[in-house]
Design a protein around this motif. Structure first.
Motif, PDB file in Angstrom:
ATOM      1  N   LYS A  11       0.814  -1.216   0.000  1.00  0.00           N
ATOM      2  CA  LYS A  11       0.000   0.000   0.000  1.00  0.00           C
ATOM      3  C   LYS A  11       0.846   1.264   0.000  1.00  0.00           C
ATOM      4  O   LYS A  11       0.485   2.261  -0.635  1.00  0.00           O
ATOM      5  N   HIS A  12       1.967   1.256   0.721  1.00  0.00           N
ATOM      6  CA  HIS A  12       2.774   2.457   0.875  1.00  0.00           C
ATOM      7  C   HIS A  12       4.026   2.451  -0.006  1.00  0.00           C
ATOM      8  O   HIS A  12       4.844   3.359   0.084  1.00  0.00           O
ATOM      9  N   GLY A  13       4.162   1.434  -0.860  1.00  0.00           N
ATOM     10  CA  GLY A  13       5.347   1.323  -1.697  1.00  0.00           C
ATOM     11  C   GLY A  13       5.348   2.307  -2.849  1.00  0.00           C
ATOM     12  O   GLY A  13       4.329   2.929  -3.178  1.00  0.00           O
ATOM     13  N   LYS A  14       6.504   2.439  -3.493  1.00  0.00           N
ATOM     14  CA  LYS A  14       6.652   3.404  -4.581  1.00  0.00           C
ATOM     15  C   LYS A  14       5.647   3.154  -5.697  1.00  0.00           C
ATOM     16  O   LYS A  14       5.074   4.087  -6.258  1.00  0.00           O
ATOM     17  N   THR A  15       5.463   1.893  -6.067  1.00  0.00           N
ATOM     18  CA  THR A  15       4.517   1.588  -7.145  1.00  0.00           C
ATOM     19  C   THR A  15       3.134   1.245  -6.609  1.00  0.00           C
ATOM     20  O   THR A  15       2.132   1.617  -7.224  1.00  0.00           O
ATOM     21  N   GLY A  16       3.061   0.553  -5.468  1.00  0.00           N
ATOM     22  CA  GLY A  16       1.766   0.126  -4.950  1.00  0.00           C
ATOM     23  C   GLY A  16       0.803   1.278  -4.720  1.00  0.00           C
ATOM     24  O   GLY A  16      -0.366   1.210  -5.106  1.00  0.00           O
ATOM     25  N   ARG A  17       1.302   2.342  -4.093  1.00  0.00           N
ATOM     26  CA  ARG A  17       0.402   3.458  -3.821  1.00  0.00           C
ATOM     27  C   ARG A  17      -0.019   4.173  -5.106  1.00  0.00           C
ATOM     28  O   ARG A  17      -1.124   4.702  -5.193  1.00  0.00           O
ATOM     29  N   VAL A  19      -0.328   2.631  -8.168  1.00  0.00           N
ATOM     30  CA  VAL A  19      -1.309   1.761  -8.821  1.00  0.00           C
ATOM     31  C   VAL A  19      -2.660   1.891  -8.124  1.00  0.00           C
ATOM     32  O   VAL A  19      -3.711   1.993  -8.771  1.00  0.00           O
ATOM     33  N   ASN A  20      -2.642   1.896  -6.797  1.00  0.00           N
ATOM     34  CA  ASN A  20      -3.881   2.036  -6.034  1.00  0.00           C
ATOM     35  C   ASN A  20      -4.604   3.335  -6.378  1.00  0.00           C
ATOM     36  O   ASN A  20      -5.818   3.347  -6.603  1.00  0.00           O
ATOM     37  N   ALA A  21      -3.851   4.427  -6.438  1.00  0.00           N
ATOM     38  CA  ALA A  21      -4.458   5.729  -6.740  1.00  0.00           C
ATOM     39  C   ALA A  21      -5.047   5.751  -8.147  1.00  0.00           C
ATOM     40  O   ALA A  21      -6.148   6.285  -8.361  1.00  0.00           O
ATOM     41  N   GLN A  22      -4.352   5.177  -9.109  1.00  0.00           N
ATOM     42  CA  GLN A  22      -4.864   5.171 -10.478  1.00  0.00           C
ATOM     43  C   GLN A  22      -6.144   4.360 -10.583  1.00  0.00           C
ATOM     44  O   GLN A  22      -7.103   4.768 -11.249  1.00  0.00           O
ATOM     45  N   LEU A  23      -6.172   3.213  -9.938  1.00  0.00           N
ATOM     46  CA  LEU A  23      -7.380   2.391  -9.968  1.00  0.00           C
ATOM     47  C   LEU A  23      -8.554   3.113  -9.313  1.00  0.00           C
ATOM     48  O   LEU A  23      -9.675   3.114  -9.851  1.00  0.00           O
ATOM     49  N   GLN A  24      -8.320   3.734  -8.170  1.00  0.00           N
ATOM     50  CA  GLN A  24      -9.407   4.427  -7.478  1.00  0.00           C
ATOM     51  C   GLN A  24      -9.921   5.614  -8.281  1.00  0.00           C
ATOM     52  O   GLN A  24     -11.136   5.846  -8.347  1.00  0.00           O
ATOM     53  N   ARG A  25      -9.005   6.347  -8.915  1.00  0.00           N
ATOM     54  CA  ARG A  25      -9.449   7.477  -9.758  1.00  0.00           C
ATOM     55  C   ARG A  25     -10.308   7.001 -10.917  1.00  0.00           C
ATOM     56  O   ARG A  25     -11.206   7.728 -11.371  1.00  0.00           O
ATOM     57  N   ALA A  26     -10.033   5.798 -11.393  1.00  0.00           N
ATOM     58  CA  ALA A  26     -10.797   5.258 -12.522  1.00  0.00           C
ATOM     59  C   ALA A  26     -12.079   4.552 -12.080  1.00  0.00           C
ATOM     60  O   ALA A  26     -12.823   4.026 -12.924  1.00  0.00           O
ATOM     61  N   GLY A  27     -12.362   4.534 -10.778  1.00  0.00           N
ATOM     62  CA  GLY A  27     -13.604   3.969 -10.285  1.00  0.00           C
ATOM     63  C   GLY A  27     -13.551   2.511  -9.894  1.00  0.00           C
ATOM     64  O   GLY A  27     -14.594   1.890  -9.669  1.00  0.00           O
ATOM     65  N   TYR A  28     -12.353   1.951  -9.794  1.00  0.00           N
ATOM     66  CA  TYR A  28     -12.221   0.550  -9.397  1.00  0.00           C
ATOM     67  C   TYR A  28     -12.090   0.436  -7.884  1.00  0.00           C
ATOM     68  O   TYR A  28     -11.466   1.280  -7.235  1.00  0.00           O
ATOM     69  N   GLN A  29     -12.662  -0.631  -7.345  1.00  0.00           N
ATOM     70  CA  GLN A  29     -12.495  -0.916  -5.933  1.00  0.00           C
ATOM     71  C   GLN A  29     -11.129  -1.555  -5.698  1.00  0.00           C
ATOM     72  O   GLN A  29     -10.683  -2.394  -6.488  1.00  0.00           O
ATOM     73  N   GLU A 151      22.610   2.659 -16.724  1.00  0.00           N
ATOM     74  CA  GLU A 151      21.324   2.016 -16.419  1.00  0.00           C
ATOM     75  C   GLU A 151      20.207   2.870 -16.999  1.00  0.00           C
ATOM     76  O   GLU A 151      20.246   4.095 -16.893  1.00  0.00           O
ATOM     77  N   PRO A 152      19.182   2.266 -17.602  1.00  0.00           N
ATOM     78  CA  PRO A 152      18.042   3.039 -18.106  1.00  0.00           C
ATOM     79  C   PRO A 152      16.998   3.257 -17.005  1.00  0.00           C
ATOM     80  O   PRO A 152      15.933   2.635 -16.999  1.00  0.00           O
ATOM     81  N   PHE A 153      17.299   4.126 -16.066  1.00  0.00           N
ATOM     82  CA  PHE A 153      16.416   4.388 -14.923  1.00  0.00           C
ATOM     83  C   PHE A 153      14.987   4.672 -15.404  1.00  0.00           C
ATOM     84  O   PHE A 153      14.779   5.402 -16.373  1.00  0.00           O
ATOM     85  N   VAL A 154      14.003   4.108 -14.687  1.00  0.00           N
ATOM     86  CA  VAL A 154      12.604   4.221 -15.106  1.00  0.00           C
ATOM     87  C   VAL A 154      11.792   4.923 -14.025  1.00  0.00           C
ATOM     88  O   VAL A 154      12.036   4.776 -12.828  1.00  0.00           O
ATOM     89  N   ASP A 155      10.815   5.696 -14.466  1.00  0.00           N
ATOM     90  CA  ASP A 155       9.946   6.449 -13.573  1.00  0.00           C
ATOM     91  C   ASP A 155       8.876   5.519 -12.987  1.00  0.00           C
ATOM     92  O   ASP A 155       8.193   4.794 -13.726  1.00  0.00           O
ATOM     93  N   ALA A 156       8.710   5.538 -11.666  1.00  0.00           N
ATOM     94  CA  ALA A 156       7.677   4.717 -11.025  1.00  0.00           C
ATOM     95  C   ALA A 156       6.278   5.074 -11.506  1.00  0.00           C
ATOM     96  O   ALA A 156       5.372   4.233 -11.464  1.00  0.00           O
ATOM     97  N   GLU A 157       6.089   6.307 -11.964  1.00  0.00           N
ATOM     98  CA  GLU A 157       4.792   6.681 -12.542  1.00  0.00           C
ATOM     99  C   GLU A 157       4.506   5.847 -13.782  1.00  0.00           C
ATOM    100  O   GLU A 157       3.372   5.409 -14.008  1.00  0.00           O
ATOM    101  N   ASP A 158       5.527   5.615 -14.606  1.00  0.00           N
ATOM    102  CA  ASP A 158       5.355   4.789 -15.796  1.00  0.00           C
ATOM    103  C   ASP A 158       5.100   3.336 -15.427  1.00  0.00           C
ATOM    104  O   ASP A 158       4.255   2.661 -16.031  1.00  0.00           O
ATOM    105  N   ILE A 159       5.837   2.836 -14.430  1.00  0.00           N
ATOM    106  CA  ILE A 159       5.615   1.459 -13.980  1.00  0.00           C
ATOM    107  C   ILE A 159       4.171   1.280 -13.530  1.00  0.00           C
ATOM    108  O   ILE A 159       3.491   0.318 -13.897  1.00  0.00           O
ATOM    109  N   ALA A 160       3.690   2.221 -12.723  1.00  0.00           N
ATOM    110  CA  ALA A 160       2.323   2.128 -12.211  1.00  0.00           C
ATOM    111  C   ALA A 160       1.301   2.210 -13.325  1.00  0.00           C
ATOM    112  O   ALA A 160       0.281   1.502 -13.299  1.00  0.00           O
TER     113      ALA A 160
END
Length: 279
Positions: A11-17, A19-29, A151-160
């Motif tokens: 829930k509090h991880g870099k990607t977990g939070r 992904v959670n926010a994107q799903l909730q904004r889109a209306g998913y439980q 290294e091709p560093f990647v944005d956590a926003e893109d991962i999510a």
């Protein structure tokens, strides 16, 4: 509200939070869990997993501290078994590039009979602002081994966003997306970009892996995390990942964000606002 519920491990991880926010904004439980939630989820306590899983149909899974560590394979095997029993039919697994242990865990999911996705990511941009390097940035000095490996560093926003697409677009099911940023940078390059952006000196100091691990041990890092850091900086950072991929574009139809874009966004957020000047 969509009746489908997605379990978010981390829930509090870099990607977990994210992904959670994107799903909730889109209306998913969602049911975002961690060791501090009710129900709780702790990778060390599988007896509590079924309660967290109950009533969920899909899951986003981020294993801590990393899929590369030896215990991860058995933990992921147990997770898949219990998820199937709980009625979860789709798992999106965050994985790491060039990690033998992670790829073993990936295969367990791929061969599980469930719908699956693997999001195999390079080093996160956010390690400099939300992870183990932020204190070094704030103090004006970053000391790391492997300073000359790009290294091709990647944005956590893109991962999510890739994970969100996997969870919400059935046409993406049963695919592996290897995600990177658009360019190769060394840790020294990244520190230089940050230093310019915050208009304060942040020095990069190359050290040996022995010095690095000794410093981490003095900070109280757990044995499995020490093992992981040694693995990442001696095995994974051997140049095997020094190339970009098209994973973000394949999943999202656009190019990944650059490290410089991430830095400008982070500066605007104030995350490095109290960085200390070095003498």
């Amino acid at each position: 509200m969509n009746p489908h519920t997605t379990l978010i491990i981390g829930k509090h991880g870099k990607t977990g939070r994210r992904v959670n926010a994107q799903l909730q904004r889109a209306g998913y439980q969602t049911r975002a869990v961690s060791r501090s939630t009710l129900p709780a989820f702790d990778w060390q306590s599988p007896e509590g997993w079924p309660e967290a899983m109950q009533g969920c149909q899909s899951a986003y899974v981020c294993f801590q501290p990393d899929l590369a560590i030896p215990p991860a394979r058995q933990a992921i095997s147990n997770f898949i078994r219990l998820a199937r029993e709980a009625g979860i039919h789709h798992i999106v697994l965050l994985s790491g590039r060039g990690e033998d242990g992670a790829q073993q865990a990936e295969q367990l999911l791929i061969n599980s009979g469930l719908n699956w996705n693997v999001v195999r990511a390079s080093w996160f941009d956010q390690n400099f602002s939300e992870g183990f390097l932020i204190e070094s940035i704030m103090n004006g000095q970053v000391a790391l081994p492997g300073c000359d490996i790009p290294e091709p560093f990647v944005d956590a926003e893109d991962i999510a966003e890739v994970a969100f697409a996997c969870l919400t677009k059935p046409q993406l099911n049963n695919q592996l997306f290897e995600v990177t940023g658009p360019e190769l940078l060394t840790f020294s390059d990244c520190v230089g970009i940050i230093s310019c952006a915050i208009q304060r000196p942040v020095n990069f100091v190359p050290i040996t892996i022995t010095q690095f691990l000794q410093a981490l041990r003095h900070q109280g890092l757990a044995d499995d995390e020490l093992w992981l850091m040694n693995e990442l900086f001696t095995v994974v950072m051997d140049g095997r990942n020094s190339h970009t991929t098209q994973g973000v574009e394949q999943a999202l139809g656009r190019q990944p964000g650059s490290f410089r874009d991430y830095v400008l966004r982070t500066v605007a957020s104030g995350a490095w606002a109290h960085a200390k000047e070095t003498s």
